[in-house]
Design an enzyme around this catalytic site. Structure first.
Site, PDB file in Angstrom:
ATOM      1  N   LEU A  33       0.819  -1.219   0.000  1.00 56.60           N
ATOM      2  CA  LEU A  33       0.000   0.000   0.000  1.00 56.60           C
ATOM      3  C   LEU A  33       0.857   1.275   0.000  1.00 56.60           C
ATOM      4  CD1 LEU A  33      -2.976  -1.017   2.370  1.00 56.60           C
ATOM      5  CD2 LEU A  33      -2.831  -1.197  -0.110  1.00 56.60           C
ATOM      6  N   SER A 116       7.819  -3.351 -19.491  1.00 61.31           N
ATOM      7  CA  SER A 116       7.472  -2.033 -20.023  1.00 61.31           C
ATOM      8  C   SER A 116       8.143  -1.800 -21.368  1.00 61.31           C
ATOM      9  CB  SER A 116       7.963  -0.996 -19.006  1.00 61.31           C
ATOM     10  OG  SER A 116       8.119   0.257 -19.618  1.00 61.31           O
ATOM     11  N   TYR A 140      14.818   3.083 -14.591  1.00 61.15           N
ATOM     12  CA  TYR A 140      13.574   2.311 -14.467  1.00 61.15           C
ATOM     13  C   TYR A 140      13.501   1.225 -15.549  1.00 61.15           C
ATOM     14  CZ  TYR A 140       8.709   1.230 -15.485  1.00 61.15           C
ATOM     15  OH  TYR A 140       7.545   0.573 -15.792  1.00 61.15           O
ATOM     16  N   LYS A 144      13.521  -3.084 -15.453  1.00 62.64           N
ATOM     17  CA  LYS A 144      12.547  -3.983 -16.098  1.00 62.64           C
ATOM     18  C   LYS A 144      13.280  -4.994 -16.988  1.00 62.64           C
ATOM     19  CE  LYS A 144       8.767  -2.501 -14.327  1.00 62.64           C
ATOM     20  NZ  LYS A 144       7.979  -3.393 -13.456  1.00 62.64           N
TER      21      LYS A 144
END
Ligand code: UDP
Length: 326
Positions: A33, A116, A140, A144
């Site tokens: 969360l 991605s 980033y 991936k």
């Protein structure tokens, strides 16, 4: 089938969970969360709050007769990854290693991974198919790509079966309004347009209008999140039927420019959205579109909800509704 959806309270994850539940799967959502939201949880899915860096809690989740994992959790802001690579290395890479090691520990051998289009870097040709060279331009994108490579090694060495889904630009919301969580401080085009439309932001800055495109603004392949969700279910079925490990694009093959997105939103919501032109954003390229051929051939999947009207209307419905609660 019992599916552990890691990152199932997030924007894409919650849409995936809805699809799995509709298909009759048993679902456990695992999420810390941090960016995922309580409001995105479905009562009929079991929920375990935990981080992918907490191997004890992750092991507890994996121990519950899981048939397959859908792994969406991770950090995803391209700009932030360039400023704080350590955070991205820890969450995305250590997190992926933890998930894979714990799968081995508990004998779970199927995984669908959220990859991605950023793994490709600047396009050498269009549309981009899965054979296109990979050359991420952000940390980033690097995380991936490295996770895809880890999956390949674990597949070769330990019999893990995987499908890595390379998402293009995820947009839209569930058409029935079942998913209401709005991203805080979004960095992507359509949520920013929506925030301006709602008065949360003063204006949209259009990054560059001198690109070699018909209206001078960048073109991207926007894929509705409900289509992405269906892609995950089809990838699971593919693995269940004995399909071999694969990397597959999820996109539409069609492009929409920044200007088209803005103008169509104004038309559909019926009022003007303030915008200004600015210089190009570092790292942006003029056009990115996907070849969705492999997904069609292997998964029998193609986009069905990704027309510009559906994308904008489903997103606007959620934003408009959220304004009532302010
Ligand atoms: N964009 C823009 N203004 C914004 C955010 C995005 O003009 O405030 C443009 C961006 O330059 C790109 C397109 O919208 O051409 C999509 O950007 P986004 O960050 O949503 O996705 P990306 O393709 O970079 O992953």
């Amino acid at each position: 089938m019992h599916i552990l959806v890691i990152g199932g309270a997030g924007y894409i994850g919650s849409h995936v969970v809805k699809e799995l539940l509709q298909q009759g799967a048993k679902v456990t959502v695992y999420d810390d969360l941090s960016t995922g939201q309580q409001i995105n949880l479905f009562p009929s899915a079991h929920f375990i709050k935990g981080s992918i860096l907490d191997t004890d809690t992750l092991g507890h989740a994996m121990a519950q007769n899981v048939d397959a994992v859908i792994f969406l959790a991770g950090k995803k802001a391209v700009g932030e990854s360039m400023q704080n690579p350590a955070k991205y290395a820890t969450t995305n890479l250590t997190g992926a290693i933890n998930v894979l090691n714990i799968m081995l520990e508990y004998g779970v051998n199927k995984i669908i991974f959220s990859s991605s289009a950023s793994v490709y870097g600047s396009p050498e040709y269009l549309p981009i198919d899965e054979k296109h060279p990979v050359n991420p331009m952000s940390f980033y994108g690097f995380t991936k790509l490295e996770t895809e490579r880890l999956l390949k090694w674990y597949s070769d060495l330990k019999g893990i079966h995987f499908v890595a889904l390379r998402y293009f630009n995820a947009v839209g919301y569930d058409a029935n309004g079942d998913i209401k969580g709005l991203e805080k401080n979004p960095q992507n085009l359509l949520p920013i347009i929506m925030e301006v439309a709602c008065g949360i932001r003063p204006l949209l800055t259009i990054f560059g209008h001198d690109y070699d495109t018909p209206d001078g603004t960048c073109i991207r392949d926007y894929i509705h999140v409900t289509d992405l969700a269906t892609g995950h279910w089809k990838a699971l079925e593919y693995l269940k039927n004995g399909g071999k490990s694969e990397i597959i694009n999820l996109g539409t093959g069609k492009g929409i420019s920044v200007m088209e997105m803005l103008q169509k939103t104004q038309e559909l919501i019926g009022h003007k959205i303030k915008s200004v032109f600015d210089t190009r954003r570092a790292g942006d390229v003029a056009v990115v579109t996907a070849s969705a051929q492999k997904a069609k051939e292997l998964l029998n999947w193609q986009a069905q909800h990704s027309d510009i009207d559906s994308i904008i209307q489903t997103t606007w419905a959620v934003y408009k509704n959220s304004m009532k609660n302010v």
